[in-house]
Design an enzyme around this catalytic site. Structure first.
Site, PDB file in Angstrom:
ATOM      1  N   LYS A  49       0.845  -1.210   0.000  1.00 23.75           N
ATOM      2  CA  LYS A  49       0.000   0.000   0.000  1.00 23.75           C
ATOM      3  C   LYS A  49       0.871   1.247   0.000  1.00 23.75           C
ATOM      4  CE  LYS A  49       0.741   1.273   4.568  1.00 23.75           C
ATOM      5  NZ  LYS A  49       1.443   2.465   5.009  1.00 23.75           N
ATOM      6  N   ASP A  59      -2.739  -1.344  10.096  1.00 24.93           N
ATOM      7  CA  ASP A  59      -2.852  -1.345   8.633  1.00 24.93           C
ATOM      8  C   ASP A  59      -3.498  -2.617   8.086  1.00 24.93           C
ATOM      9  OD1 ASP A  59      -1.651   1.123   8.376  1.00 24.93           O
ATOM     10  OD2 ASP A  59       0.352   0.321   7.964  1.00 24.93           O
TER      11      ASP A  59
HETATM   12  O1  C5P Z   1      -0.719  -0.921  14.735  1.00 28.62           O
HETATM   13  P1  C5P Z   1       0.732  -1.152  14.532  1.00 28.62           P
HETATM   14  O2  C5P Z   1       1.226  -2.372  15.260  1.00 28.62           O
HETATM   15  O3  C5P Z   1       1.151  -1.156  13.102  1.00 28.62           O
HETATM   16  O4  C5P Z   1       1.451   0.087  15.181  1.00 28.62           O
HETATM   17  C1  C5P Z   1       2.810   0.078  15.514  1.00 28.62           C
HETATM   18  C2  C5P Z   1       3.087   1.226  16.448  1.00 28.62           C
HETATM   19  O5  C5P Z   1       2.929   2.469  15.747  1.00 28.62           O
HETATM   20  C3  C5P Z   1       2.130   1.337  17.623  1.00 28.62           C
HETATM   21  O6  C5P Z   1       2.588   0.568  18.705  1.00 28.62           O
HETATM   22  C4  C5P Z   1       2.148   2.812  17.919  1.00 28.62           C
HETATM   23  O7  C5P Z   1       3.307   3.153  18.645  1.00 28.62           O
HETATM   24  C5  C5P Z   1       2.298   3.437  16.554  1.00 28.62           C
HETATM   25  N1  C5P Z   1       1.009   3.815  15.947  1.00 28.62           N
HETATM   26  C6  C5P Z   1       0.308   4.880  16.486  1.00 28.62           C
HETATM   27  N2  C5P Z   1      -0.879   5.263  15.920  1.00 28.62           N
HETATM   28  C7  C5P Z   1      -1.368   4.603  14.850  1.00 28.62           C
HETATM   29  C8  C5P Z   1      -0.673   3.528  14.289  1.00 28.62           C
HETATM   30  C9  C5P Z   1       0.522   3.164  14.870  1.00 28.62           C
HETATM   31  O8  C5P Z   1       0.742   5.510  17.449  1.00 28.62           O
HETATM   32  N3  C5P Z   1      -2.520   5.018  14.313  1.00 28.62           N
END
Ligand code: C5P
Length: 295
Positions: free
Chosen positions: A11, A137
């Site tokens: 993406k 995502d």
């Molecule tokens: O959801 P994901 O595991 O991909 O997110 C990784 C890290 O990125 C989270 O632990 C957080 O620190 C940060 N994040 C965030 N806000 C989001 C997506 C990700 O703070 N909307």
């Protein structure tokens, strides 16, 4: 059916506005996802011993329970109390930790694939909810759509069916650095705290202008409407991203932006020919380059 092969697509974020930090530590976003035809291949093979195994020739991805594809299969097993196992072979093409959602896409492909292989009969909404527990995502990749708007932490998906026929050509340049998404959000917090009315958010960005430009396939307006709140943060840590954007601009591309938390940079090209030509010029400068289109 004992075996299944699925393409797992990458993406880009054509637009990503960080709205605020939430109590749970995540950030509320407004983002426009685009699925592109750069893809990994995922092969799922049924195992009767209940084990989950990750097999891959890629040195860049973990093969243990920290892999998002592993976590997807394990979460399904746990939620539905299943005794079946699976071998997950991942043929990697999407650069790892680049901002193109490769790990999340692999996780979504495993959920979609196991729903068929293990005959679970879960709905798209149920799969998206489970995907959201794996990563922000993941839900986008559960919905089979080229463009979607997302809210929440990026997990609340609105597929944009009126853009289904739109295809954009891209060049993708991936600097050889690994970017930690949590670190970039942490730096965003620090930056916005120090600048009460932050320059990161004060820019008059409006996703609706971009959506209208996409509907009309007006490349100049699409290029002008690209936006990413995280770009200034990642660029401050890794100035080579600015150098990439400068090179692309010098080669005649007007719309260039970092995707997600980076470091991948994409450019909007007017045709396959232009994408190939710019790609060749960037290859000569020793960059890791891909080209492709909306899928
Ligand atoms: O959801 P994901 O595991 O991909 O997110 C990784 C890290 O990125 C989270 O632990 C957080 O620190 C940060 N994040 C965030 N806000 C989001 C997506 C990700 O703070 N909307």
């Amino acid at each position: 059916m004992d075996k299944l092969t699925i393409n797992s697509y990458a993406k880009l974020n054509l637009y990503l506005r960080v709205i605020n930090k939430r109590k749970d530590g995540y950030h509320n976003l407004e983002t426009l996802f685009e699925r592109i035809n750069l893809s990994d291949k995922i092969i799922l093979e049924r195992r009767s011993d209940g084990k989950i195994k990750i097999l891959s020739g890629s040195p860049d991805i973990p093969k243990d329970e920290t892999n998002l594809a592993y976590r997807s299969a394990a979460l399904l097993q746990k939620k539905l109390k299943l005794s079946e196992g699976v071998n997950i072979t991942i043929k990697k093409n999407i650069p790892v930790a680049s901002g193109m959602g490769g790990g999340s896409s692999n996780a979504a492909s495993v959920l979609i694939g196991l729903n068929r292989l293990w005959r679970l009969k879960l709905s798209r909404l149920q799969l998206a909810r489970i995907g959201g527990q794996i990563g922000s995502d993941v839900p986008f990749f559960i919905y089979d759509c080229p463009f979607a708007l997302a809210g929440g932490r990026g997990d609340k998906i609105k597929p944009l069916n009126y853009l289904r026929a739109i295809r954009l050509w891209h060049i993708l340049v991936v600097p050889k650095i690994r970017v930690s998404t949590p670190l970039i959000y942490k730096k965003w917090d620090e930056f916005t705290k120090n600048n009460q009315k932050s320059s990161l958010t004060s820019r008059k960005s409006n996703v609706n202008i971009l959506l209208l430009a996409l509907k009309r396939r007006d490349l100049a307006s699409i290029s002008a409407g690209l936006y990413n709140s995280l770009a200034p943060v990642t660029t401050r840590l890794y100035p080579e991203i600015t150098v990439v954007i400068r090179h692309l601009t010098d080669l005649g591309l007007k719309g260039n932006l970092m995707s997600g938390s980076g470091p991948a940079v994409f450019g909007i090209c007017s045709s396959r020919k232009e994408a190939q030509a710019v790609s060749k010029a960037m290859c000569k400068r020793n960059y890791r380059v891909f080209w492709g289109q909306t899928f």
